[in-house]
Design a protein around this motif. Structure first.
Motif, PDB file in Angstrom:
ATOM      1  N   GLY A 236      20.660  34.134  51.706  1.00 10.02           N
ATOM      2  CA  GLY A 236      19.806  35.303  51.489  1.00 10.02           C
ATOM      3  C   GLY A 236      18.334  34.965  51.399  1.00 10.02           C
ATOM      4  O   GLY A 236      17.479  35.739  51.825  1.00 10.02           O
ATOM      5  N   ASP A 237      18.018  33.802  50.849  1.00  4.49           N
ATOM      6  CA  ASP A 237      16.633  33.348  50.771  1.00  4.49           C
ATOM      7  C   ASP A 237      16.033  33.241  52.172  1.00  4.49           C
ATOM      8  O   ASP A 237      14.929  33.718  52.427  1.00  4.49           O
ATOM      9  N   ALA A 238      16.778  32.656  53.078  1.00  2.00           N
ATOM     10  CA  ALA A 238      16.301  32.508  54.459  1.00  2.00           C
ATOM     11  C   ALA A 238      16.187  33.871  55.141  1.00  2.00           C
ATOM     12  O   ALA A 238      15.214  34.143  55.853  1.00  2.00           O
ATOM     13  N   VAL A 239      17.169  34.726  54.929  1.00  2.56           N
ATOM     14  CA  VAL A 239      17.154  36.070  55.524  1.00  2.56           C
ATOM     15  C   VAL A 239      15.931  36.840  55.032  1.00  2.56           C
ATOM     16  O   VAL A 239      15.206  37.455  55.818  1.00  2.56           O
TER      17      VAL A 239
ATOM     18  N   HIS B 152       5.136  37.873  48.580  1.00  2.00           N
ATOM     19  CA  HIS B 152       6.319  38.738  48.621  1.00  2.00           C
ATOM     20  C   HIS B 152       7.618  38.002  48.275  1.00  2.00           C
ATOM     21  O   HIS B 152       8.559  38.620  47.796  1.00  2.00           O
ATOM     22  N   VAL B 153       7.684  36.705  48.541  1.00  6.67           N
ATOM     23  CA  VAL B 153       8.949  35.985  48.350  1.00  6.67           C
ATOM     24  C   VAL B 153       9.021  35.225  47.032  1.00  6.67           C
ATOM     25  O   VAL B 153      10.050  34.639  46.729  1.00  6.67           O
ATOM     26  N   ARG B 154       7.976  35.276  46.226  1.00  3.99           N
ATOM     27  CA  ARG B 154       8.027  34.580  44.923  1.00  3.99           C
ATOM     28  C   ARG B 154       8.993  35.311  43.997  1.00  3.99           C
ATOM     29  O   ARG B 154       9.233  36.511  44.143  1.00  3.99           O
ATOM     30  N   ALA B 155       9.543  34.598  43.038  1.00  2.60           N
ATOM     31  CA  ALA B 155      10.598  35.126  42.169  1.00  2.60           C
ATOM     32  C   ALA B 155      10.157  36.389  41.426  1.00  2.60           C
ATOM     33  O   ALA B 155      10.927  37.351  41.322  1.00  2.60           O
ATOM     34  N   GLU B 156       8.941  36.406  40.915  1.00  4.43           N
ATOM     35  CA  GLU B 156       8.482  37.576  40.162  1.00  4.43           C
ATOM     36  C   GLU B 156       8.506  38.832  41.024  1.00  4.43           C
ATOM     37  O   GLU B 156       8.907  39.900  40.574  1.00  4.43           O
TER      38      GLU B 156
ATOM     39  N   GLU C 242      18.678  37.600  46.376  1.00  2.43           N
ATOM     40  CA  GLU C 242      18.970  36.728  47.518  1.00  2.43           C
ATOM     41  C   GLU C 242      20.471  36.663  47.795  1.00  2.43           C
ATOM     42  O   GLU C 242      20.890  36.666  48.952  1.00  2.43           O
ATOM     43  N   ALA C 243      21.290  36.620  46.747  1.00  2.28           N
ATOM     44  CA  ALA C 243      22.749  36.589  46.935  1.00  2.28           C
ATOM     45  C   ALA C 243      23.226  37.879  47.602  1.00  2.28           C
ATOM     46  O   ALA C 243      24.067  37.845  48.501  1.00  2.28           O
ATOM     47  N   LEU C 244      22.683  39.002  47.172  1.00  2.00           N
ATOM     48  CA  LEU C 244      23.050  40.282  47.793  1.00  2.00           C
ATOM     49  C   LEU C 244      22.681  40.280  49.271  1.00  2.00           C
ATOM     50  O   LEU C 244      23.486  40.673  50.122  1.00  2.00           O
TER      51      LEU C 244
END
Length: 163
Positions: free
Chosen positions: A47-50, A76-80, A127-129
């Motif tokens: 999911g991170d890559a997607v 946009h991709v940072r955890a917060e 990311e898992a979703l």
């Protein structure tokens, strides 16, 4: 050798790229037994890559310096920010999708992270979703991603403006 690659039709290259991005089993075809064997962290890995590819493609236009482009993507991709995006998505998710989120939040490691542990767990859940939907339902993945306000002119709160 460079001469040969110039003769490849663009449609052929596009089909090859489509095959590269298609999950191993194709949309809606990943066997349930295979899916259950994946940990939530493995789903988050995919999911991170997607998600990063989605964000990069959404911010690609208008053309800009790579440094500026990279700064926007990172914002946009940072955890917060992913934790905030997950909050945006909650009303649109099914019970089964919320169960995936719960499992992934509980599986997130307790390792040291730059963001708060809560944000890190929320980001892992998102990311898992996305990884799960990528492997099982491409149409639903697109639908879920469409709820996110990711455009070149919509910078996340706290992001530094492009210079």
């Amino acid at each position: 050798m460079a001469q040969e690659s110039q003769n490849v039709p663009v449609t052929s290259l596009a089909m090859d790229l489509g095959d590269l991005l298609r999950p191993a089993y194709g949309a809606d075809q990943c066997p349930e037994t295979q899916l259950r064997s994946l940990s939530p962290l493995a789903l988050a890995y995919v999911g991170d890559a997607v998600f990063e590819l989605f964000v990069r493609s959404r911010l690609l236009w208008p053309p800009q310096q790579v440094r500026t482009f990279h700064r926007q993507v990172v914002s946009h991709v940072r955890a917060e920010q992913q934790a905030q995006y997950l909050e945006c998505l909650q009303p649109h998710l099914s019970t089964a999708e919320k169960d995936i989120l719960r499992r992934a939040r509980n599986a997130a490691s307790g390792r040291k992270v730059r963001s708060s542990l809560r944000d890190y767990r929320q980001a892992t859940a998102l990311e898992a979703l996305l990884g799960y939907l990528y492997l099982t339902d491409a149409q639903r993945l697109i639908e879920v991603l469409s709820y996110l306000p990711i455009t070149p002119d919509a910078m996340p709160a706290g992001a530094s403006p492009p210079s």
